[in-house]
Scaffold this motif. Sequence first.
Motif, short mmCIF file in Angstrom:
data_model
loop_
_atom_site.label_atom_id
_atom_site.label_comp_id
_atom_site.label_asym_id
_atom_site.label_seq_id
_atom_site.Cartn_x
_atom_site.Cartn_y
_atom_site.Cartn_z
N GLY A 98 35.26 49.88 87.50
CA GLY A 98 36.06 50.14 86.35
C GLY A 98 35.54 51.43 85.62
N PHE A 99 35.70 51.58 84.38
CA PHE A 99 35.48 52.98 83.72
C PHE A 99 34.55 52.64 82.60
CE2 PHE A 99 39.44 51.34 81.97
CZ PHE A 99 39.24 51.77 80.67
N VAL A 100 33.94 53.54 82.05
CA VAL A 100 33.22 53.60 80.74
C VAL A 100 33.38 54.86 79.88
CG1 VAL A 100 31.31 54.59 81.98
CG2 VAL A 100 31.04 53.33 79.63
N PHE A 101 33.53 54.64 78.64
CA PHE A 101 34.05 55.85 77.80
C PHE A 101 33.00 55.84 76.54
CE2 PHE A 101 36.92 52.99 76.89
CZ PHE A 101 36.91 53.02 75.42
N GLU A 102 32.62 57.00 75.79
CA GLU A 102 32.14 56.95 74.34
C GLU A 102 33.19 57.06 73.44
OE1 GLU A 102 28.67 59.45 74.32
OE2 GLU A 102 27.71 58.52 76.07
N PRO A 103 33.45 55.99 72.41
CA PRO A 103 34.48 56.28 71.85
C PRO A 103 34.35 57.20 70.49
CG PRO A 103 33.79 54.06 71.65
CD PRO A 103 32.88 54.78 72.61
N LEU A 104 33.11 57.29 70.22
CA LEU A 104 32.99 58.03 68.88
C LEU A 104 31.59 58.97 69.30
CD1 LEU A 104 33.62 56.45 65.53
CD2 LEU A 104 34.69 58.41 66.54
N GLU A 105 31.61 60.06 68.65
CA GLU A 105 30.26 60.85 68.71
C GLU A 105 29.45 60.31 67.75
OE1 GLU A 105 33.12 62.06 68.05
OE2 GLU A 105 33.87 63.24 69.60
N GLY A 106 28.12 60.48 67.91
CA GLY A 106 27.00 59.96 66.86
C GLY A 106 27.00 60.19 65.57
N GLU A 107 27.63 61.42 65.31
CA GLU A 107 27.49 61.91 63.95
C GLU A 107 28.64 61.09 63.17
OE1 GLU A 107 29.74 65.12 66.25
OE2 GLU A 107 27.65 64.27 66.56
N LEU A 108 29.59 60.74 63.72
CA LEU A 108 30.86 60.08 63.16
C LEU A 108 30.69 58.84 63.16
CD1 LEU A 108 33.86 62.12 64.69
CD2 LEU A 108 33.09 62.17 62.51
N LEU A 109 29.89 58.06 63.94
CA LEU A 109 29.63 56.82 64.11
C LEU A 109 28.92 56.17 62.69
CD1 LEU A 109 30.16 54.17 65.97
CD2 LEU A 109 28.00 54.72 66.98
N ALA A 110 28.08 57.10 62.22
CA ALA A 110 27.26 56.75 60.92
C ALA A 110 28.27 56.49 59.75
CB ALA A 110 26.18 57.52 60.68
N ASN A 111 29.32 56.98 59.76
CA ASN A 111 30.10 56.95 58.69
C ASN A 111 31.24 55.86 58.64
OD1 ASN A 111 29.32 59.24 57.57
ND2 ASN A 111 30.53 60.56 58.72
N GLN A 112 31.05 54.93 59.73
CA GLN A 112 32.29 53.97 60.11
C GLN A 112 31.46 52.46 59.17
OE1 GLN A 112 35.09 55.04 61.20
NE2 GLN A 112 33.90 56.86 61.09
N LYS A 113 32.48 51.82 58.57
CA LYS A 113 32.09 50.69 57.94
C LYS A 113 32.90 49.48 58.59
CE LYS A 113 30.20 52.29 54.23
NZ LYS A 113 29.94 53.72 54.68
N ASN A 114 33.71 49.64 59.57
CA ASN A 114 34.25 48.57 60.57
C ASN A 114 34.81 49.27 61.72
OD1 ASN A 114 37.25 47.52 61.40
ND2 ASN A 114 36.17 45.88 60.13
N THR A 115 34.50 48.15 62.56
CA THR A 115 34.93 48.50 64.15
C THR A 115 35.57 47.35 64.62
OG1 THR A 115 33.13 50.11 64.28
CG2 THR A 115 34.05 49.10 66.44
N HIS A 116 36.55 47.30 65.37
CA HIS A 116 37.34 46.28 65.81
C HIS A 116 37.85 46.81 67.13
CE1 HIS A 116 40.32 47.83 63.04
NE2 HIS A 116 41.13 47.39 63.89
N VAL A 117 37.94 45.76 68.21
CA VAL A 117 38.36 45.92 69.57
C VAL A 117 39.81 45.00 69.65
CG1 VAL A 117 37.85 45.62 71.93
CG2 VAL A 117 36.13 46.44 70.44
N VAL A 118 40.71 45.71 70.28
CA VAL A 118 41.97 44.93 70.51
C VAL A 118 42.50 45.09 71.71
CG1 VAL A 118 44.02 44.83 69.47
CG2 VAL A 118 42.56 45.70 67.97
#
Length: 127
Positions: free
Chosen positions: A15-35
Amino acid sequence: MIKKETVKRFSDARGFVFEPLEGELLANQKNTHVVVSRPGAVRGNHYHLRGSETLVVCGPALVRIRKDKDVEDFSIPAGTTCRMRIPPGISHAIQNTGEIDNLLVAFNTEPHDPDKPDLVQDVLIPF
């Protein structure tokens, strides 16, 4: 209006893999959801009042964005993963244009609070 960036995918027979967000942006997130959306399904059709949302979409998909009266469509082909950062007040909708399920990963700078939702419905793609 909105910048669309291709996200690098690493593929092999599994299959495949990817990194959705860079580390510095990840710290500012308060919600994550997968659809996971079925073929033809429409997600979104809203805008956020306070939160900035980052969408990572694995195509095939149509992403429609509206700011004021300006509407912009992004076609995301099968086998492609794209990221878009959407500020508050910008309407967005995502439709699976393929024949199998597709994937959307969303990050928001506001926490999910069902008692005080940070969204306003705005139908861009009828369903």
